[in-house]
Design a protein around this motif. Structure first.
Motif, PDB file in Angstrom:
ATOM      1  N   THR A   1     -64.391  -4.575 -35.950  1.00  0.00           N
ATOM      2  CA  THR A   1     -63.051  -4.501 -36.507  1.00  0.00           C
ATOM      3  C   THR A   1     -62.193  -5.638 -35.984  1.00  0.00           C
ATOM      4  N   TRP A   2     -61.191  -6.005 -36.780  1.00  0.00           N
ATOM      5  CA  TRP A   2     -60.234  -7.056 -36.417  1.00  0.00           C
ATOM      6  C   TRP A   2     -58.893  -6.651 -36.985  1.00  0.00           C
ATOM      7  N   SER A   3     -57.856  -6.667 -36.167  1.00  0.00           N
ATOM      8  CA  SER A   3     -56.527  -6.239 -36.606  1.00  0.00           C
ATOM      9  C   SER A   3     -55.548  -7.394 -36.590  1.00  0.00           C
ATOM     10  N   THR A   4     -54.560  -7.298 -37.472  1.00  0.00           N
ATOM     11  CA  THR A   4     -53.526  -8.325 -37.544  1.00  0.00           C
ATOM     12  C   THR A   4     -52.271  -7.737 -38.154  1.00  0.00           C
ATOM     13  N   ARG A   5     -51.174  -8.419 -37.939  1.00  0.00           N
ATOM     14  CA  ARG A   5     -49.916  -8.117 -38.611  1.00  0.00           C
ATOM     15  C   ARG A   5     -49.690  -9.197 -39.649  1.00  0.00           C
ATOM     16  N   ILE A   6     -49.307  -8.786 -40.828  1.00  0.00           N
ATOM     17  CA  ILE A   6     -48.980  -9.735 -41.890  1.00  0.00           C
ATOM     18  C   ILE A   6     -47.510  -9.538 -42.221  1.00  0.00           C
ATOM     19  N   THR A   7     -46.738 -10.602 -42.062  1.00  0.00           N
ATOM     20  CA  THR A   7     -45.312 -10.551 -42.359  1.00  0.00           C
ATOM     21  C   THR A   7     -45.031 -11.395 -43.586  1.00  0.00           C
ATOM     22  N   TYR A   8     -44.469 -10.768 -44.582  1.00  0.00           N
ATOM     23  CA  TYR A   8     -44.020 -11.475 -45.777  1.00  0.00           C
ATOM     24  C   TYR A   8     -42.501 -11.577 -45.688  1.00  0.00           C
ATOM     25  N   TRP A   9     -41.960 -12.696 -46.099  1.00  0.00           N
ATOM     26  CA  TRP A   9     -40.517 -12.767 -46.220  1.00  0.00           C
ATOM     27  C   TRP A   9     -40.137 -13.634 -47.392  1.00  0.00           C
ATOM     28  N   ASP A  10     -39.009 -13.254 -47.983  1.00  0.00           N
ATOM     29  CA  ASP A  10     -38.504 -13.971 -49.132  1.00  0.00           C
ATOM     30  C   ASP A  10     -37.634 -15.103 -48.608  1.00  0.00           C
ATOM     31  N   ARG A  11     -38.038 -16.310 -48.888  1.00  0.00           N
ATOM     32  CA  ARG A  11     -37.324 -17.476 -48.378  1.00  0.00           C
ATOM     33  C   ARG A  11     -36.318 -18.047 -49.368  1.00  0.00           C
TER      34      ARG A  11
END
Length: 148
Positions: free
Chosen positions: A122-132
């Motif tokens: 397993t591999w975990s991550t945070r994905i942050t999307y933002w409207d620029r």
């Protein structure tokens, strides 16, 4: 108009490897011990950009961010076999896009068990999307009192 969203992948590289099947036998004098390790991302900048391109437009307002934490189950060939939402962004379309992008684009060197054989991990991550896109500025118009 919604601007391009950006993605930030912050890896939690020390996730436990989940080996499938019976534990590996101890190494013999003929076979040196191997250090088990979890999956290692390959070309992360490339596939992070591809995930970014699949941002579901129209979800976030200008300047708004949303972060989703995912756990990828990586098979012994280094492909994402499954993706689990560990912590939701609060927006189902964003959560679904993050996992779909991981499954479609992410590639890894597979996890290695104690005998040196590729295994599931397993591999975990945070994905942050933002409207620029720029935050709209309300223009001063008639009836607005502007003092200097």
């Amino acid at each position: 108009m919604i601007g391009v969203a950006a993605i930030a992948l912050v890896a939690t590289m020390a996730m436990a490897t989940q080996a499938r099947g019976a534990p590996a036998p101890p190494p013999t004098a003929d076979a040196p011990a191997s250090q088990p390790r979890g999956p290692v991302p390959k070309d992360i900048r490339v596939w992070a950009g591809q995930i970014q391109q699949d941002y579901p437009n129209g979800i976030l307002s200008a300047g708004q961010k949303a972060t989703v934490m995912v756990r990828a189950i990586v098979d012994s060939l280094g492909r994402v076999a499954d993706c689990v939402i560990v912590q939701s962004s609060g927006y189902t379309p964003i959560d679904e896009a993050a996992c779909a992008g991981m499954q479609r684009y992410a590639t890894f060197q597979p996890a290695i068990d104690a005998s040196g054989a590729p295994t599931t991990g397993t591999w975990s991550t945070r994905i942050t999307y933002w409207d620029r896109s720029p935050v709209p500025v309300e223009p001063a118009g008639p009836g607005k009192n502007m003092t200097t």
